[in-house]
Design a protein around this motif. Structure first.
Motif, short mmCIF file in Angstrom:
data_model
loop_
_atom_site.label_atom_id
_atom_site.label_comp_id
_atom_site.label_asym_id
_atom_site.label_seq_id
_atom_site.Cartn_x
_atom_site.Cartn_y
_atom_site.Cartn_z
N UNK A 112 29.67 -3.88 33.60
CA UNK A 112 29.04 -4.04 32.28
C UNK A 112 28.02 -5.18 32.23
N UNK A 113 28.32 -6.31 32.88
CA UNK A 113 27.53 -7.52 32.66
C UNK A 113 26.05 -7.41 33.05
N UNK A 114 25.67 -6.59 34.04
CA UNK A 114 24.23 -6.45 34.31
C UNK A 114 23.40 -6.00 33.10
N UNK A 115 24.04 -5.31 32.14
CA UNK A 115 23.30 -4.91 30.93
C UNK A 115 22.86 -6.14 30.13
N UNK A 116 23.63 -7.23 30.19
CA UNK A 116 23.23 -8.46 29.51
C UNK A 116 21.97 -9.03 30.15
N UNK A 117 21.87 -8.92 31.47
CA UNK A 117 20.67 -9.39 32.17
C UNK A 117 19.47 -8.57 31.76
N UNK A 118 19.64 -7.24 31.72
CA UNK A 118 18.55 -6.36 31.28
C UNK A 118 18.15 -6.68 29.85
N UNK A 119 19.15 -6.91 28.98
CA UNK A 119 18.86 -7.23 27.58
C UNK A 119 18.09 -8.53 27.43
N UNK A 120 18.41 -9.51 28.26
CA UNK A 120 17.67 -10.78 28.21
C UNK A 120 16.21 -10.57 28.58
N UNK A 121 15.97 -9.73 29.59
CA UNK A 121 14.59 -9.42 29.99
C UNK A 121 13.86 -8.68 28.88
N UNK A 172 21.26 -5.61 21.44
CA UNK A 172 22.32 -4.61 21.61
C UNK A 172 22.73 -4.51 23.07
N UNK A 173 21.75 -4.48 23.98
CA UNK A 173 22.06 -4.43 25.41
C UNK A 173 22.86 -5.66 25.84
N UNK A 174 22.46 -6.83 25.35
CA UNK A 174 23.20 -8.05 25.68
C UNK A 174 24.63 -7.96 25.16
N UNK A 175 24.78 -7.46 23.93
CA UNK A 175 26.12 -7.34 23.35
C UNK A 175 27.02 -6.42 24.15
N UNK A 176 26.49 -5.27 24.60
CA UNK A 176 27.27 -4.35 25.42
C UNK A 176 27.63 -5.00 26.76
N UNK A 177 26.65 -5.68 27.37
CA UNK A 177 26.89 -6.31 28.66
C UNK A 177 27.94 -7.41 28.59
N UNK A 178 27.95 -8.14 27.48
CA UNK A 178 28.91 -9.25 27.32
C UNK A 178 30.25 -8.79 26.76
N UNK A 179 30.37 -7.52 26.38
CA UNK A 179 31.57 -7.03 25.69
C UNK A 179 32.88 -7.34 26.40
N UNK A 180 32.96 -7.23 27.73
CA UNK A 180 34.26 -7.54 28.36
C UNK A 180 34.46 -9.03 28.65
N UNK A 181 33.51 -9.88 28.35
CA UNK A 181 33.51 -11.26 28.87
C UNK A 181 34.74 -12.06 28.47
N UNK A 182 35.12 -12.02 27.20
CA UNK A 182 36.31 -12.76 26.79
C UNK A 182 37.57 -11.95 27.02
#
Length: 394
Positions: free
Chosen positions: A71-80, A96-106
């Protein structure tokens, strides 16, 4: 391994609090209203919260490591995407992309702790994780304020994107999920979804979720969206000065979860303490709303950062409120409620701010009074709705 997982959580904390520092430049560049700004900040949290059920299933079926690395690579794409956006809707899509990418983080941190640490240490270790993860908010205080003022908000997203790449590599290299003792055969996705239905059918779930939807949301709405505009517009602070206050609040918020974790008590005492803290929390927001003094606004905000540490007690309450077989999914549902609550609160406060401005009422008074009211309502629901059965508290 917990520390490596915390790197992604720290980045998610940074992403969800950038709005307070970037707000002024974003409003100027994209001609945003207060409601538009609320949608921008809330879109991360809506995506983050909406994906919790799916991330919970992914963790149960495929493990902590594979879920977060996927999932986390989507956060990288969202930042770009956010850094390069020239259109407001593209900017929101990046969030939205960052949110999906970070969704499992906690969630991966809490599930990892629940599976591999003794139950008696859950609150204290989770408190440490919340404190360590809060380092991400430090970056969106003075450092990000200086970067945004010296360059632009786009530079902020570039730096966070680079840091996200480093976090993904740390998890790839260092996290090796230990095998669970007595692991059961893998469930199918439909069976996993039915287990979520079981959670929602339990009578005590509603009170837990209603309070969960407003406690973290209150702190993040202040720290991540309204704190910068409050200090700049109400008290004439510069961007860097408001960043200094945000940094101080972030530092104090690191202390809260480990402190509250150390003083955790099981049983009815914990639930009474949760209600009392929620009401005190609401009182601090009401003080900022109505007393309108710079020193008091800053002091109350810092106390809010400290008192927000009681949220670790809510996680400990969830840990014992459900059968062991449902613990991971219960945490996923609670985390979903927390972050959908953030999205809703940021949208709602943006909407009431726009209405207040239209009627010539001070924006921040209405925004913070709304947050205080929601906290009181959540505490009342938690106190008066059905409580968990004694069998789950053993």
């Amino acid at each position: 391994m917990v520390l490596a997982l915390c790197t992604a959580f720290a980045l998610s904390q940074a992403y969800r609090t950038v709005g307070a520092i970037m707000a002024g430049q974003l409003q100027a560049d994209f001609k945003l209203s207060a409601q538009d700004l609320g949608v921008f900040s809330g879109s991360f949290h809506f995506a983050f919260g909406a994906m919790q059920l799916f991330m919970g299933i992914g963790i149960d079926l495929y493990g902590v490591r594979r879920t977060v690395l996927t999932a986390f690579p989507l956060a990288i794409v969202g930042a770009v995407v956010s850094a390069l956006s020239t259109d407001y809707l593209v900017l929101v899509a990046g969030q939205v992309l960052i949110g999906v990418g970070c969704a499992p983080a906690f969630l991966v941190c809490t599930v990892f702790i629940a599976r591999h640490f003794p139950a008696a240490r859950f609150a204290s270790v989770s408190g440490l994780v919340l404190g360590i993860g809060g380092v991400g908010m430090l970056a969106t205080g003075t450092p990000l304020a200086w970067l945004v003022q010296a360059h632009s908000w786009r530079a902020g997203f570039v730096v966070l994107g680079v840091a996200s790449v480093a976090a993904w590599l740390a998890i790839l290299l260092w996290v090796r999920e230990p095998a669970r003792e007595g692991a059961q055969p893998r469930e199918s996705v439909p069976a996993a979804l039915r287990q979520f239905g079981t959670l929602f059918a339990m009578p005590h779930t509603l009170g837990i979720l209603l309070l969960g939807a407003v406690t973290y949301a209150a702190f993040i709405s202040l720290r991540g969206l309204w704190l910068g505009p409050l200090l700049i517009e109400r008290h004439g602070y510069s961007l860097v000065q408001s960043g200094n206050v945000a940094l101080a609040v972030s530092v104090i918020s690191l202390v809260g979860p480990p402190l509250f974790g150390r003083f955790d008590r099981d049983g009815p005492a914990r639930r009474r303490r949760i209600v009392l803290c929620a009401l005190a929390y609401a009182g601090l927001f009401a003080a900022i709303a109505f007393l309108n003094a710079a020193w008091l606004d800053i002091a109350a905000t810092m106390l809010i950062g400290l008192v927000s540490g009681f949220i670790v007690w809510q996680y400990a309450d969830v840990r014992v409120a459900y059968p062991v077989a449902l613990t991971g999914r219960a945490m996923a549902v609670f985390t979903m409620a927390m972050f959908l609550g953030v999205a809703l609160m940021q949208w709602l406060t943006g909407a009431v701010a726009s209405v207040a401005a239209a009627y010539g009422i001070e924006t921040f008074k209405v925004v913070l009074a709304t947050i205080a009211f929601l906290l009181v309502a959540g505490a009342a629901a938690f106190a008066w709705l059905p409580k968990p059965g004694a069998a789950f508290r053993s």
